[in-house]
Enzyme design. Structure first.
Site, PDB file in Angstrom:
ATOM      1  N   SER A   1      35.956  45.537  38.944  1.00  0.00           N
ATOM      2  CA  SER A   1      35.793  46.180  37.640  1.00  0.00           C
ATOM      3  C   SER A   1      35.035  47.502  37.780  1.00  0.00           C
ATOM      4  O   SER A   1      35.457  48.373  38.548  1.00  0.00           O
ATOM      5  CB  SER A   1      35.105  45.219  36.669  1.00  0.00           C
ATOM      6  OG  SER A   1      35.239  45.660  35.340  1.00  0.00           O
TER       7      SER A   1
ATOM      8  N   ASP B   1      45.251  41.404  32.197  1.00  0.00           N
ATOM      9  CA  ASP B   1      44.074  42.273  32.165  1.00  0.00           C
ATOM     10  C   ASP B   1      44.387  43.557  31.407  1.00  0.00           C
ATOM     11  O   ASP B   1      45.372  44.247  31.700  1.00  0.00           O
ATOM     12  CB  ASP B   1      43.660  42.603  33.599  1.00  0.00           C
ATOM     13  CG  ASP B   1      42.348  43.376  33.693  1.00  0.00           C
ATOM     14  OD1 ASP B   1      41.755  43.681  32.649  1.00  0.00           O
ATOM     15  OD2 ASP B   1      41.938  43.664  34.831  1.00  0.00           O
TER      16      ASP B   1
ATOM     17  N   HIS C   1      41.170  39.505  33.394  1.00  0.00           N
ATOM     18  CA  HIS C   1      40.238  40.342  34.150  1.00  0.00           C
ATOM     19  C   HIS C   1      39.198  39.505  34.905  1.00  0.00           C
ATOM     20  O   HIS C   1      38.571  38.616  34.337  1.00  0.00           O
ATOM     21  CB  HIS C   1      39.553  41.289  33.171  1.00  0.00           C
ATOM     22  CG  HIS C   1      38.720  42.349  33.808  1.00  0.00           C
ATOM     23  ND1 HIS C   1      39.230  43.279  34.681  1.00  0.00           N
ATOM     24  CD2 HIS C   1      37.384  42.627  33.696  1.00  0.00           C
ATOM     25  CE1 HIS C   1      38.271  44.094  35.072  1.00  0.00           C
ATOM     26  NE2 HIS C   1      37.141  43.712  34.504  1.00  0.00           N
TER      27      HIS C   1
END
Length: 302
Positions: free
Chosen positions: A162, A240, A272
């Site tokens: 991320s 995601d 995600h």
């Protein structure tokens, strides 16, 4: 005495930022001590990189039956929107220990300064400093004995999930621009911004130019082709909301003039960073095995 304001600037499921700059973090703050992992037998310890800023890390060492064998090194940056998360949490300690065990690699999991107390680009600066600190052990007389003794510095990788993927890309690109080469870059569901107004980034990254800032959106970076590694692996997840930017990064890198090899892997039916919260599921196990394979491929000469 300064009066606190309870007026909220922005709220997310995992944290809240007030207009006076305070933050309430609802997740990712639990701290566990370093110790041998009960599942993988990976050992860990905490190291200080820069005392003045608090830059530190948790270092992971897998079992080493042959003490003369040198292992790959992964410099890793955690996610959390630049605001939450820490390598010292149960989530990241467990995750990184699993990666270290599966890949039989040493992992330096970096604790960078977080926003909003430390607005971006502080985290970028810390990420770069941590990478240089790790590489400074290549002559075998650095301050950390595990790095001196056990790392093959011809097999250095950088990675992150991320927001940590954003930092990992930044480190490897800056390395390439500065003439430093590492072996590879592995990105787990990287955050590379979006085309809409992002109120969070306006608060935590006030000097950013928004969706066209190359620090957030590498597809806009004219220096992308100077990425300082020979191999890149990008993981994306089908559900995601950041998937499209991960795919766009893959496509932009192929067209940038960069001479390395890039691969993208999509996990179906998941969201995600699912692997952080469901590490034993089939898709997570496949992700770990693919990442381990990437970290153990034969050395590419750069």
């Amino acid at each position: 005495m300064e009066q606190r304001s309870d007026e909220v600037a922005i709220e997310f499921p995992f944290f809240r930022i007030y207009k006076d700059g305070r933050i309430d973090r609802f997740a990712g703050e639990e701290i566990i001590p370093p110790s041998p992992d009960s599942t993988t037998a990976v050992r860990s310890k905490d190291v200080v990189i820069t005392p003045g800023t608090g830059l530190s890390a948790r270092l992971f060492l897998p079992q080493i039956p042959d003490p003369t064998r040198k292992l790959p090194l992964l410099v890793y940056f955690h996610g959390g929107a630049f605001c939450i998360g820490t390598p010292f949490s149960h989530t990241y300690t467990s995750h990184v220990a699993s990666v270290a065990a599966e890949a039989n690699a040493v992992v330096l999991s970096v604790h960078y300064r977080r926003a909003p107390e430390h607005p971006l680009p502080a985290a970028y600066d810390d990420a770069w400093e941590a990478g240089l600190w790790a590489l400074a052990h290549s002559d075998r007389d650095g301050p950390e004995v595990w790095l001196n003794r056990h790392v093959d510095f011809d097999k250095v990788f950088v990675g992150g999930d991320s927001a940590g993927g954003t930092l990992a890309h930044y480190v490897v690109l800056r390395a390439g621009i500065d003439g430093i080469k590492v072996l590879g870059l592995v990105l787990f569901h990287p955050f590379f911004g979006n085309d809409r107004r992002d109120r969070l980034l306006e608060i935590i990254f006030p000097s950013s130019s928004g969706s066209v800032d190359p620090r957030l959106n590498p597809g806009c970076d004219r220096n992308l082709g100077r990425l300082g590694c020979g191999r890149v692996l990008v993981f994306v997840a089908e559900k995601d909301f950041l998937k499209d930017r991960g795919v766009a990064y893959y496509e932009a890198l192929k067209k940038s003039g960069w001479s390395g090899h890039v691969e993208i892997v999509e996990s179906e039916g998941v969201d995600h960073v699912f692997h952080l919260f469901s590490p034993k599921c089939e898709q997570a196990q496949a992700l770990f095995k693919k990442a381990a394979s990437f970290l153990n491929q034969a050395q590419a000469h750069l």
